[in-house]
Design a protein around this motif. Sequence first.
Motif, PDB file in Angstrom:
ATOM      1  N   ARG A 155       4.408   1.697   1.888  1.00 45.76           N
ATOM      2  CA  ARG A 155       5.504   2.488   1.307  1.00 45.76           C
ATOM      3  C   ARG A 155       5.093   3.949   1.217  1.00 45.76           C
ATOM      4  NH1 ARG A 155       7.231  -1.544  -3.706  1.00 45.76           N
ATOM      5  NH2 ARG A 155       7.630  -3.322  -2.339  1.00 45.76           N
ATOM      6  N   PHE A 156       6.071   4.832   1.311  1.00 48.35           N
ATOM      7  CA  PHE A 156       5.798   6.272   1.172  1.00 48.35           C
ATOM      8  C   PHE A 156       7.079   6.949   0.750  1.00 48.35           C
ATOM      9  CE2 PHE A 156       6.553   4.934   5.515  1.00 48.35           C
ATOM     10  CZ  PHE A 156       7.607   5.736   5.931  1.00 48.35           C
TER      11      PHE A 156
ATOM     12  N   GLY B  95     -16.853  10.780  -9.061  1.00 49.20           N
ATOM     13  CA  GLY B  95     -15.921  11.880  -8.823  1.00 49.20           C
ATOM     14  C   GLY B  95     -14.887  11.568  -7.759  1.00 49.20           C
ATOM     15  N   ASN B  96     -15.264  10.807  -6.725  1.00 46.46           N
ATOM     16  CA  ASN B  96     -14.290  10.444  -5.683  1.00 46.46           C
ATOM     17  C   ASN B  96     -13.152   9.628  -6.281  1.00 46.46           C
ATOM     18  OD1 ASN B  96     -15.858  11.581  -3.693  1.00 46.46           O
ATOM     19  ND2 ASN B  96     -16.748   9.635  -2.999  1.00 46.46           N
ATOM     20  N   TYR B  97     -13.501   8.775  -7.219  1.00 47.37           N
ATOM     21  CA  TYR B  97     -12.492   7.879  -7.802  1.00 47.37           C
ATOM     22  C   TYR B  97     -11.628   8.665  -8.791  1.00 47.37           C
ATOM     23  CZ  TYR B  97     -15.171   4.481  -5.289  1.00 47.37           C
ATOM     24  OH  TYR B  97     -15.791   3.799  -4.268  1.00 47.37           O
ATOM     25  N   ALA B  98     -12.269   9.588  -9.535  1.00 42.77           N
ATOM     26  CA  ALA B  98     -11.498  10.428 -10.463  1.00 42.77           C
ATOM     27  C   ALA B  98     -10.411  11.169  -9.690  1.00 42.77           C
ATOM     28  CB  ALA B  98     -12.429  11.411 -11.167  1.00 42.77           C
ATOM     29  N   ALA B  99     -10.794  11.686  -8.505  1.00 41.07           N
ATOM     30  CA  ALA B  99      -9.841  12.463  -7.703  1.00 41.07           C
ATOM     31  C   ALA B  99      -8.746  11.581  -7.114  1.00 41.07           C
ATOM     32  CB  ALA B  99     -10.601  13.186  -6.593  1.00 41.07           C
ATOM     33  N   SER B 100      -8.988  10.279  -7.051  1.00 42.19           N
ATOM     34  CA  SER B 100      -8.006   9.367  -6.436  1.00 42.19           C
ATOM     35  C   SER B 100      -6.985   8.838  -7.438  1.00 42.19           C
ATOM     36  CB  SER B 100      -8.737   8.177  -5.803  1.00 42.19           C
ATOM     37  OG  SER B 100      -9.121   7.220  -6.792  1.00 42.19           O
ATOM     38  N   LEU B 101      -7.238   9.040  -8.734  1.00 40.27           N
ATOM     39  CA  LEU B 101      -6.470   8.284  -9.732  1.00 40.27           C
ATOM     40  C   LEU B 101      -5.002   8.701  -9.829  1.00 40.27           C
ATOM     41  CD1 LEU B 101      -9.160   7.895 -12.520  1.00 40.27           C
ATOM     42  CD2 LEU B 101      -8.514   6.282 -10.725  1.00 40.27           C
ATOM     43  N   ILE B 102      -4.717   9.975  -9.609  1.00 41.29           N
ATOM     44  CA  ILE B 102      -3.303  10.386  -9.694  1.00 41.29           C
ATOM     45  C   ILE B 102      -2.503   9.684  -8.591  1.00 41.29           C
ATOM     46  CG2 ILE B 102      -3.707  12.558  -8.405  1.00 41.29           C
ATOM     47  CD1 ILE B 102      -1.491  13.795 -10.192  1.00 41.29           C
ATOM     48  N   ALA B 103      -3.107   9.587  -7.418  1.00 41.92           N
ATOM     49  CA  ALA B 103      -2.430   8.917  -6.302  1.00 41.92           C
ATOM     50  C   ALA B 103      -2.364   7.402  -6.538  1.00 41.92           C
ATOM     51  CB  ALA B 103      -3.161   9.221  -5.000  1.00 41.92           C
ATOM     52  N   GLN B 104      -3.416   6.849  -7.138  1.00 43.92           N
ATOM     53  CA  GLN B 104      -3.405   5.413  -7.461  1.00 43.92           C
ATOM     54  C   GLN B 104      -2.301   5.122  -8.494  1.00 43.92           C
ATOM     55  OE1 GLN B 104      -5.292   2.817  -6.071  1.00 43.92           O
ATOM     56  NE2 GLN B 104      -3.953   1.524  -7.294  1.00 43.92           N
ATOM     57  N   GLY B 105      -2.114   6.048  -9.437  1.00 43.45           N
ATOM     58  CA  GLY B 105      -1.043   5.907 -10.418  1.00 43.45           C
ATOM     59  C   GLY B 105       0.322   5.919  -9.732  1.00 43.45           C
TER      60      GLY B 105
ATOM     61  N   ALA C 195       0.854   4.978  -6.716  1.00 46.21           N
ATOM     62  CA  ALA C 195       0.958   3.688  -6.012  1.00 46.21           C
ATOM     63  C   ALA C 195       1.536   2.632  -6.959  1.00 46.21           C
ATOM     64  CB  ALA C 195      -0.415   3.258  -5.496  1.00 46.21           C
ATOM     65  N   TYR C 196       0.995   2.547  -8.168  1.00 37.95           N
ATOM     66  CA  TYR C 196       1.513   1.564  -9.140  1.00 37.95           C
ATOM     67  C   TYR C 196       2.980   1.842  -9.446  1.00 37.95           C
ATOM     68  CZ  TYR C 196      -3.298   0.000 -10.046  1.00 37.95           C
ATOM     69  OH  TYR C 196      -4.563  -0.507  -9.916  1.00 37.95           O
ATOM     70  N   ASP C 197       3.312   3.132  -9.630  1.00 38.83           N
ATOM     71  CA  ASP C 197       4.702   3.481  -9.959  1.00 38.83           C
ATOM     72  C   ASP C 197       5.670   3.047  -8.855  1.00 38.83           C
ATOM     73  OD1 ASP C 197       3.733   4.657 -12.228  1.00 38.83           O
ATOM     74  OD2 ASP C 197       3.868   6.722 -11.474  1.00 38.83           O
ATOM     75  N   ASN C 198       5.139   2.917  -7.637  1.00 37.37           N
ATOM     76  CA  ASN C 198       5.987   2.537  -6.505  1.00 37.37           C
ATOM     77  C   ASN C 198       5.792   1.076  -6.094  1.00 37.37           C
ATOM     78  OD1 ASN C 198       7.538   5.031  -5.421  1.00 37.37           O
ATOM     79  ND2 ASN C 198       5.524   5.800  -6.029  1.00 37.37           N
TER      80      ASN C 198
ATOM     81  N   VAL D  64       0.833  -1.197   0.000  1.00 42.76           N
ATOM     82  CA  VAL D  64       0.000   0.000   0.000  1.00 42.76           C
ATOM     83  C   VAL D  64       0.876   1.258   0.000  1.00 42.76           C
ATOM     84  CG1 VAL D  64      -1.592   1.326   1.454  1.00 42.76           C
ATOM     85  CG2 VAL D  64      -2.022  -1.101   1.038  1.00 42.76           C
ATOM     86  N   TRP D  65       0.539   2.192  -0.854  1.00 40.48           N
ATOM     87  CA  TRP D  65       1.268   3.453  -0.994  1.00 40.48           C
ATOM     88  C   TRP D  65       0.554   4.546  -0.204  1.00 40.48           C
ATOM     89  CZ3 TRP D  65       5.671   5.594  -2.261  1.00 40.48           C
ATOM     90  CH2 TRP D  65       5.726   6.943  -2.627  1.00 40.48           C
ATOM     91  N   LEU D  66       1.267   5.203   0.703  1.00 42.21           N
ATOM     92  CA  LEU D  66       0.673   6.319   1.440  1.00 42.21           C
ATOM     93  C   LEU D  66       0.781   7.579   0.598  1.00 42.21           C
ATOM     94  CD1 LEU D  66      -0.370   7.721   4.076  1.00 42.21           C
ATOM     95  CD2 LEU D  66       2.029   8.277   4.471  1.00 42.21           C
ATOM     96  N   SER D  67      -0.352   8.209   0.309  1.00 42.82           N
ATOM     97  CA  SER D  67      -0.319   9.461  -0.429  1.00 42.82           C
ATOM     98  C   SER D  67      -0.169  10.601   0.573  1.00 42.82           C
ATOM     99  CB  SER D  67      -1.598   9.641  -1.247  1.00 42.82           C
ATOM    100  OG  SER D  67      -1.484  10.848  -1.964  1.00 42.82           O
ATOM    101  N   LYS D  68       0.990  11.279   0.516  1.00 39.01           N
ATOM    102  CA  LYS D  68       1.195  12.395   1.455  1.00 39.01           C
ATOM    103  C   LYS D  68       0.661  13.689   0.852  1.00 39.01           C
ATOM    104  CE  LYS D  68       5.082  10.748   4.156  1.00 39.01           C
ATOM    105  NZ  LYS D  68       6.481  10.913   4.527  1.00 39.01           N
TER     106      LYS D  68
END
Length: 361
Positions: A318-319, A204-214, A216-219, A183-187
Amino acid sequence: MPDTLTFTHIPTPTPTPAAEREAILAKGGFGTAFSDHMVTIEWTEGRGWHDAQIRKREPFQIDPAAAVLHYAQEIFEGLKAYRAESGGVTLFRADQNAKRLNNSATRLAMPQLPEASFLEAVESLVRIDKDWIPGGNGSLYLRPFMFANEPFLGVRPAHHFIFSVIASPVGDYFKHGPKPVNVWLSKEYTRAAVGGTGAAKCGGNYAASLIAQGQAYDNGCDQVLFLDAAEHRWIEELGGMNIFFVRDDGSLFTTPLGTILPGITRASLIELATSKGIQVEERKYSFEEFQADAQSGKVTEAFACGTAAVLAAIGEIRFTGGSFKIGDGNGGPLTATLRDELVGIQRGRIADTRGWVRKVL
Ligand code: PLP
Ligand code: COI
């Protein structure tokens, strides 16, 4: 408005051939394949719900000015149909999805759908597409959703909506199967603020989460963990799941409702654990405290839970600038026990004493 609608059934003239369908079902995975039919019901101001149909799954005709495309007036639900081990087909707590859809509708200024119509829509789709329910550990993931299709660019609650249900045969949500998730912590990013839409299941909640979800994948992570919007301190939930923690004394706790999605899995686990004599608490929990507790061994397990994911042990957090493991990083006994218990009830292996399981076929 009548409390129940009459559904017109129009079977597809071109059902997927059985061999093709079986090949699709054998693939597993999540959310890439779809059954043959869909439900649609229309709502217009003054007339209410009408034209309820179970029909061939096909693209919507949608005006480029439809409000959903501009102002995201959209909500959805997620639940699964299971092939019970003793035969038959069941749903798990579908009435709770009907209620939550209406709570989301209230928050997004959308019309209420009578619970009986929600249930009939979902059950009719499951019955007509029953051959799309995979066996084994698979299930048919049902996605009820409602969106504003009125072509109007003024900003106000729309006057025309479509409610629909589609179905997707699924296996494990996570590509790597049942092993613990990272799990990636979004700071930097938050998901929901007090007074916002965090407790509603809206796109809309999920749209706003996608940059952080991306990120997470990158990490190398599977999910993103969000903190509260005001202080960036208190743990809220994951991008698509709620979160629980287990202490070294065997007790369980989770984060409080308010700005998080009130998960049906979360509520069910609180009830199941409590009835097994496990102490369960809903409490604010800061990320600093979590890190210290994981490192000292005071917190021995953590898990993600939701309809799509079921119950997945969290192995590592991870963070930016660090990481830590939970326990030995391989999950733990209470996570496994609760998963077995929940899945057992959902699949009819364990007696349902609470009226949670609804027989559809
Ligand atoms: N939190 C979020 C943001 C979700 O998307 C989900 C999944 O629906 C959940 C929690 C878990 O909810 P449920 O257990 O009702 O599926
Ligand atoms: C669900 O569990 O139903 C969700 O909507 C979450 C999403 C990750 C698919």
